[in-house]
Design an enzyme around this catalytic site. Structure first.
Site, mmCIF file in Angstrom:
data_model
loop_
_atom_site.group_PDB
_atom_site.id
_atom_site.type_symbol
_atom_site.label_atom_id
_atom_site.label_comp_id
_atom_site.label_asym_id
_atom_site.label_seq_id
_atom_site.Cartn_x
_atom_site.Cartn_y
_atom_site.Cartn_z
ATOM 1 N N HIS A 290 12.782 63.870 2.908
ATOM 2 C CA HIS A 290 11.399 63.402 3.063
ATOM 3 C C HIS A 290 10.507 64.551 3.540
ATOM 4 O O HIS A 290 9.358 64.690 3.100
ATOM 5 C CB HIS A 290 11.317 62.273 4.106
ATOM 6 C CG HIS A 290 12.027 61.010 3.722
ATOM 7 N ND1 HIS A 290 13.123 60.533 4.402
ATOM 8 C CD2 HIS A 290 11.789 60.120 2.725
ATOM 9 C CE1 HIS A 290 13.521 59.399 3.854
ATOM 10 N NE2 HIS A 290 12.734 59.125 2.825
ATOM 11 N N GLN B 46 11.881 44.718 -3.138
ATOM 12 C CA GLN B 46 12.798 45.516 -3.964
ATOM 13 C C GLN B 46 14.253 45.357 -3.558
ATOM 14 O O GLN B 46 15.122 46.047 -4.078
ATOM 15 C CB GLN B 46 12.378 46.989 -3.969
ATOM 16 C CG GLN B 46 12.578 47.738 -2.659
ATOM 17 C CD GLN B 46 11.962 49.120 -2.700
ATOM 18 O OE1 GLN B 46 10.746 49.282 -2.668
ATOM 19 N NE2 GLN B 46 12.788 50.151 -2.779
ATOM 20 N N LYS C 53 16.184 62.265 -6.516
ATOM 21 C CA LYS C 53 17.490 61.613 -6.326
ATOM 22 C C LYS C 53 17.458 60.220 -6.978
ATOM 23 O O LYS C 53 18.401 59.819 -7.641
ATOM 24 C CB LYS C 53 17.843 61.480 -4.849
ATOM 25 C CG LYS C 53 19.203 60.788 -4.665
ATOM 26 C CD LYS C 53 19.621 60.733 -3.239
ATOM 27 C CE LYS C 53 18.891 59.695 -2.437
ATOM 28 N NZ LYS C 53 19.316 58.305 -2.678
ATOM 29 N N SER D 32 20.124 60.871 2.058
ATOM 30 C CA SER D 32 19.686 59.491 1.878
ATOM 31 C C SER D 32 19.721 58.820 3.243
ATOM 32 O O SER D 32 20.617 59.110 4.058
ATOM 33 C CB SER D 32 20.658 58.763 0.931
ATOM 34 O OG SER D 32 20.493 57.369 1.051
HETATM 35 O O1 PAF Z 1 12.206 55.502 -2.633
HETATM 36 C C1 PAF Z 1 11.818 54.743 -1.728
HETATM 37 O O2 PAF Z 1 11.960 55.033 -0.524
HETATM 38 C C2 PAF Z 1 11.156 53.417 -2.086
HETATM 39 O O3 PAF Z 1 11.699 52.884 -3.244
HETATM 40 C C3 PAF Z 1 9.629 53.518 -2.187
HETATM 41 C C4 PAF Z 1 9.192 54.456 -3.288
HETATM 42 C C5 PAF Z 1 9.041 53.995 -0.866
HETATM 43 C C6 PAF Z 1 9.029 52.148 -2.505
HETATM 44 O O4 PAF Z 1 9.349 51.214 -1.517
#
Ligand code: PAF
Length: 264
Positions: free
Chosen positions: A18, A42, A134, A170
């Site tokens: 990040h 999601q 990734k 991750s």
């Molecule tokens: O990759 C992620 O962390 C998530 O899928 C995202 C893009 C922040 C959407 O919730």
């Protein structure tokens, strides 16, 4: 003069991967906005929404150290004021696309990703957005959504950031036991071991067989969910040797599902 806004959407539990996105954004924009939102839309009913790693204080310290100007930290009610069950409109993803690779095993996942990313883009109104490669299928999905829906944001994809032993970074790596953490880099190593075979014309089915047997010979804790090959736009391919490809995989190590890919 209007200031350019770079945006890094995340689900928190920030790691060096990040930070690479944040640094790229800071270099290319006047203001960088990072969002942290664990998006329920999601996650499937049997997935890790409740247990997804969260540590906002740690994330805030990290963002401060990176010199991030703005953190967008919405609550579920801010994003889904009528609850998810009350939504009338979401972003639909073509079934052919969402039945490939991760989509096959995570029903509704990509609709959830596209919907939240569109909502975040509409709220933040960035000039540029930064995603890691990734999640390659996710990256292509966002690229397509920007194109298909005429969004005015420029997408930047940064290479997968890895631990020194090759494990793709991750937030979910934190779930690994000490013993499994030692095994985990073998996923990337084995992925690279089968590339020469594919480049020489070996079938993806053969590649998958070798990938699976090498990993499971090492440890019965490995379970390959899929190993698939696509072109860079995530279309199925019949030959491996012509053109640029991406080899994508999801592997369970114990109960932890890890994804990785190789662009070749
Ligand atoms: O990759 C992620 O962390 C998530 O899928 C995202 C893009 C922040 C959407 O919730």
């Amino acid at each position: 003069m209007t200031q350019s806004v770079g945006f890094v959407p995340t689900m928190g539990y920030l790691h060096e991967g990040h930070c690479m996105l944040i640094r790229a954004s800071k270099q290319e924009n006047d203001i960088t906005i990072v969002s942290i939102f664990v998006n329920p839309l999601q996650f499937g009913p049997t997935e890790d929404l409740v247990n997804y790693p969260r540590d906002i204080e740690r994330d805030k310290n990290r963002l401060e150290a990176e010199g991030v100007e703005l953190l967008f930290l919405p609550k579920d009610d801010d994003i889904y004021p009528n609850k998810i069950s009350g939504m009338v409109t979401t972003v639909a993803v073509d079934e052919a696309f969402s039945s490939r690779a991760c989509g096959t095993f995570r029903q509704g996942h990509f609709e959830g990703v596209a919907t939240i990313v569109l909502k975040l883009f509409n709220i933040v109104e960035p000039n540029r957005a930064y995603f890691g490669l990734k999640d390659y299928q996710q990256f292509v999905l966002i690229q397509r959504m920007i194109h298909d829906l005429n969004l005015k944001v420029t997408l930047h994809g940064l290479p997968t950031h890895r631990e020194p032993d090759g494990l793709a970074m991750s937030s979910r790596n934190t779930y690994l036991t000490e013993q499994d953490r030692v095994l985990a880099p073998m996923i990337n190593k084995t992925l690279h071991e089968i590339l020469p075979l594919l480049r020489e014309g070996g079938s993806i089915a053969d590649g998958r067989g070798i990938f699976e047997s090498r990993l499971t010979d090492l440890s019965s804790r490995f379970r390959v969910q899929y190993l698939e090959c696509y072109d860079r736009d995530f279309n199925p391919v019949t030959t491996i040797i012509e053109g640029e490809r991406v080899l994508v995989t999801a592997v369970y190590l114990g109960d932890v599902r890890l994804i990785d890919n190789s662009l070749f």
